[in-house]
Design a protein around this motif. Sequence first.
Motif, PDB file in Angstrom:
ATOM      1  N   TYR A  50      15.329  -3.411  40.236  1.00 29.83           N
ATOM      2  CA  TYR A  50      14.028  -3.161  39.631  1.00 29.83           C
ATOM      3  C   TYR A  50      14.170  -3.018  38.108  1.00 29.83           C
ATOM      4  O   TYR A  50      13.409  -3.602  37.334  1.00 29.83           O
ATOM      5  N   LEU A  51      15.202  -2.267  37.681  1.00 32.26           N
ATOM      6  CA  LEU A  51      15.415  -2.088  36.243  1.00 32.26           C
ATOM      7  C   LEU A  51      15.725  -3.420  35.572  1.00 32.26           C
ATOM      8  O   LEU A  51      15.236  -3.723  34.479  1.00 32.26           O
ATOM      9  N   ALA A  52      16.540  -4.247  36.259  1.00 26.72           N
ATOM     10  CA  ALA A  52      16.872  -5.562  35.697  1.00 26.72           C
ATOM     11  C   ALA A  52      15.599  -6.405  35.553  1.00 26.72           C
ATOM     12  O   ALA A  52      15.430  -7.124  34.561  1.00 26.72           O
ATOM     13  N   CYS A  53      14.717  -6.312  36.536  1.00 27.03           N
ATOM     14  CA  CYS A  53      13.474  -7.105  36.479  1.00 27.03           C
ATOM     15  C   CYS A  53      12.569  -6.654  35.342  1.00 27.03           C
ATOM     16  O   CYS A  53      11.904  -7.468  34.690  1.00 27.03           O
ATOM     17  N   ILE A  54      12.529  -5.339  35.114  1.00 32.44           N
ATOM     18  CA  ILE A  54      11.707  -4.836  34.015  1.00 32.44           C
ATOM     19  C   ILE A  54      12.195  -5.461  32.708  1.00 32.44           C
ATOM     20  O   ILE A  54      11.415  -5.940  31.884  1.00 32.44           O
ATOM     21  N   ILE A 254       5.479  -4.983  17.584  1.00 32.29           N
ATOM     22  CA  ILE A 254       5.197  -5.217  19.003  1.00 32.29           C
ATOM     23  C   ILE A 254       6.439  -4.939  19.851  1.00 32.29           C
ATOM     24  O   ILE A 254       6.354  -4.353  20.932  1.00 32.29           O
ATOM     25  N   ALA A 255       7.610  -5.338  19.342  1.00 31.84           N
ATOM     26  CA  ALA A 255       8.829  -5.138  20.131  1.00 31.84           C
ATOM     27  C   ALA A 255       9.079  -3.647  20.347  1.00 31.84           C
ATOM     28  O   ALA A 255       9.334  -3.195  21.467  1.00 31.84           O
ATOM     29  N   ARG A 256       8.960  -2.875  19.267  1.00 29.85           N
ATOM     30  CA  ARG A 256       9.225  -1.436  19.403  1.00 29.85           C
ATOM     31  C   ARG A 256       8.251  -0.769  20.356  1.00 29.85           C
ATOM     32  O   ARG A 256       8.648   0.007  21.228  1.00 29.85           O
ATOM     33  N   THR A 257       6.959  -1.107  20.201  1.00 25.82           N
ATOM     34  CA  THR A 257       5.984  -0.458  21.087  1.00 25.82           C
ATOM     35  C   THR A 257       6.209  -0.896  22.537  1.00 25.82           C
ATOM     36  O   THR A 257       6.105  -0.086  23.448  1.00 25.82           O
ATOM     37  N   THR A 258       6.524  -2.189  22.750  1.00 24.26           N
ATOM     38  CA  THR A 258       6.758  -2.651  24.126  1.00 24.26           C
ATOM     39  C   THR A 258       7.905  -1.882  24.763  1.00 24.26           C
ATOM     40  O   THR A 258       7.800  -1.419  25.907  1.00 24.26           O
ATOM     41  N   PHE A 259       9.012  -1.751  24.018  1.00 24.25           N
ATOM     42  CA  PHE A 259      10.151  -1.020  24.593  1.00 24.25           C
ATOM     43  C   PHE A 259       9.778   0.428  24.891  1.00 24.25           C
ATOM     44  O   PHE A 259      10.156   0.978  25.915  1.00 24.25           O
ATOM     45  N   THR A 260       9.019   1.031  23.971  1.00 25.93           N
ATOM     46  CA  THR A 260       8.618   2.421  24.218  1.00 25.93           C
ATOM     47  C   THR A 260       7.828   2.524  25.518  1.00 25.93           C
ATOM     48  O   THR A 260       8.087   3.386  26.358  1.00 25.93           O
ATOM     49  N   ALA A 262       7.718   0.371  28.084  1.00 26.93           N
ATOM     50  CA  ALA A 262       8.512   0.016  29.272  1.00 26.93           C
ATOM     51  C   ALA A 262       9.472   1.144  29.637  1.00 26.93           C
ATOM     52  O   ALA A 262       9.655   1.464  30.814  1.00 26.93           O
ATOM     53  N   ILE A 263      10.081   1.771  28.603  1.00 33.56           N
ATOM     54  CA  ILE A 263      11.020   2.861  28.888  1.00 33.56           C
ATOM     55  C   ILE A 263      10.260   4.061  29.468  1.00 33.56           C
ATOM     56  O   ILE A 263      10.667   4.658  30.464  1.00 33.56           O
ATOM     57  N   ALA A 264       9.111   4.377  28.861  1.00 34.22           N
ATOM     58  CA  ALA A 264       8.338   5.518  29.366  1.00 34.22           C
ATOM     59  C   ALA A 264       7.911   5.268  30.812  1.00 34.22           C
ATOM     60  O   ALA A 264       8.021   6.147  31.672  1.00 34.22           O
ATOM     61  N   ASP A 265       7.464   4.042  31.094  1.00 34.78           N
ATOM     62  CA  ASP A 265       7.015   3.714  32.454  1.00 34.78           C
ATOM     63  C   ASP A 265       8.168   3.871  33.457  1.00 34.78           C
ATOM     64  O   ASP A 265       8.004   4.441  34.530  1.00 34.78           O
ATOM     65  N   THR A 266       9.344   3.366  33.047  1.00 32.21           N
ATOM     66  CA  THR A 266      10.497   3.437  33.942  1.00 32.21           C
ATOM     67  C   THR A 266      10.929   4.882  34.145  1.00 32.21           C
ATOM     68  O   THR A 266      11.238   5.301  35.264  1.00 32.21           O
ATOM     69  N   LEU A 267      10.939   5.651  33.030  1.00 29.48           N
ATOM     70  CA  LEU A 267      11.342   7.059  33.153  1.00 29.48           C
ATOM     71  C   LEU A 267      10.416   7.808  34.099  1.00 29.48           C
ATOM     72  O   LEU A 267      10.861   8.603  34.927  1.00 29.48           O
ATOM     73  N   VAL A 268       9.105   7.537  33.983  1.00 25.32           N
ATOM     74  CA  VAL A 268       8.176   8.258  34.860  1.00 25.32           C
ATOM     75  C   VAL A 268       8.429   7.896  36.328  1.00 25.32           C
ATOM     76  O   VAL A 268       8.423   8.757  37.197  1.00 25.32           O
ATOM     77  N   ALA A 269       8.686   6.596  36.583  1.00 21.78           N
ATOM     78  CA  ALA A 269       8.955   6.201  37.974  1.00 21.78           C
ATOM     79  C   ALA A 269      10.209   6.928  38.481  1.00 21.78           C
ATOM     80  O   ALA A 269      10.217   7.493  39.581  1.00 21.78           O
ATOM     81  N   LEU A 270      11.269   6.940  37.655  1.00 19.39           N
ATOM     82  CA  LEU A 270      12.504   7.599  38.095  1.00 19.39           C
ATOM     83  C   LEU A 270      12.292   9.109  38.243  1.00 19.39           C
ATOM     84  O   LEU A 270      12.784   9.736  39.184  1.00 19.39           O
ATOM     85  N   MET A 271      11.531   9.670  37.289  1.00 18.37           N
ATOM     86  CA  MET A 271      11.274  11.116  37.365  1.00 18.37           C
ATOM     87  C   MET A 271      10.447  11.448  38.597  1.00 18.37           C
ATOM     88  O   MET A 271      10.676  12.470  39.255  1.00 18.37           O
TER      89      MET A 271
END
Length: 491
Positions: A50-54, A254-260, A262-271
């Motif tokens: 899942y992380l690889a797909c993100i 755009i790159a910085r905001t996208t990473f922010t 995507a990382i926040a979304d992934t962290l919330v799922a893991l949390m």
Amino acid sequence: MTARQQPKNLWISRWGFILAATGSAVGLGNIWKFPYITGEYGGGAFVLVYLACILAVGVPVMMAEIAFGRRGRGSPIEAIANLAREAGASPLWKVFGWMAMLAGFMILSFYVVVAGWSFSYLWKMASGSLSGHGVAELGGIFEAGNANPWALGGWATLVTVVTMLIVGRGVQEGVEKSVRWMMPGMVIMLLIMIGYALTSGNFSAGFHFLFDFDVSRLSSEGVLAALGHAFFTLSLASGAILTYGSYLPSGTSIARTTFTVAIADTLVALMAGLAIFPIIFANGMDPSSGPGLIFMSLPVAFNQMPFGQLFGVLFFAMLSIAALTSAISMIEATVAWLSENRNMSRTKASWLAGSVLWLVAMFAMLSFNLGADWTLAGKHFFDWLDYLTSRWMMPIGGIAMALLAGFVFKSSMLRDELDLSEGGYRIWLFMIRYVSPICIVAIFIDALGVAALSLEDWPYFLGAIVLACGAGETLSPRLRGPRVVIRLPVR
Ligand code: PHE
């Protein structure tokens, strides 16, 4: 409106966009769906894929969508039409704008029903009506709630009305103001839940379940589910991110905001996983119990734990807020289109969109009770909405976004907009041209039942990427089509 004009609506700050886009991404997908599909597909190995797909599909496509929105400045239909005009490509590409907008609308019409479950569980937890029951009784409560169209419809109506009230107030006053307190509030509740899981749950069992990588538990179906979920969880190909991108001030990376995001979304799922699984394990429950995991198993666990009712309330409050910040983003494209292109006031556009949405949602809600027998090819209307959007519209839309960004629009346009270093731009272009579309085609092949991909197919998969690179590089000038400039009246 020309492509470079400033629109009427802009986020007040970069953080306004980040919070709104994260609010869109973080939703039932992260807290309800991610834990139960991780449970169904066996834990750690699924999480890794899942992380690889993100990273491989989600991030490049999200960057493209935000860039489309900001350069095209408008609803998905308007933005894609503007960009096609700028690139001298066919205006027909805007059908993918229509499809994205429709997908967001269709997802919302079943999402409000699921969000209604969450609101009703918040109420049931708070009023104590779930206390003292075991698994079987809680299953009965869940089913009884669904069997009553007045209750189920009432909760879905409440979600629809709250969503439209927020959206109707406008981008800054409604969406941005609400996410400014809802998102931090949600994260604080999530952190408290993890603290609770740490102290009262079996944290180590939950942690190992989520992070131990055991290839033998990974199925081809799991790989495809991970890919599909990456799409859904980042709100791609549904008009949400593109429209939010259209309110992004120029000059924001755009790159910085996208990473922010995507990382926040992934962290919330893991949390969410770290908050839920320790509680499930500590109470000897089954992590693979499916969609009912948080509605049937979790309340049982809360019933057995100290301060369970309080934390149960907190949990469903968090879920309801997460669902709401996603819901507002799904209808934003339609409201933006109605108010910008049909000359309607924002309030009127919201009520019109909300009324049609409500009718469709009520019909979807009936799938659980009065319309239990109304099926077409074995599927209820509710299931059709989910099936059509996640199996067809999002993958097709995703491929279209990738092809538009990679081949159809001039590279100078997006290069300008993305404002990356030379190396960063090349990596993005390679991902968006080849890696993302091929991964999406793989989901599609599976959805069509043409073939079930297995892990041994990976060498072929890589071969396909290499072949597509060759073909794409040769064909790309032609894909852009003849350079006919179509002059549309400038308003
Ligand atoms: N990303 C949201 C979630 O995870 C769902 C969503 C899909 C939101 C499409 C907007 C558009 O729940």
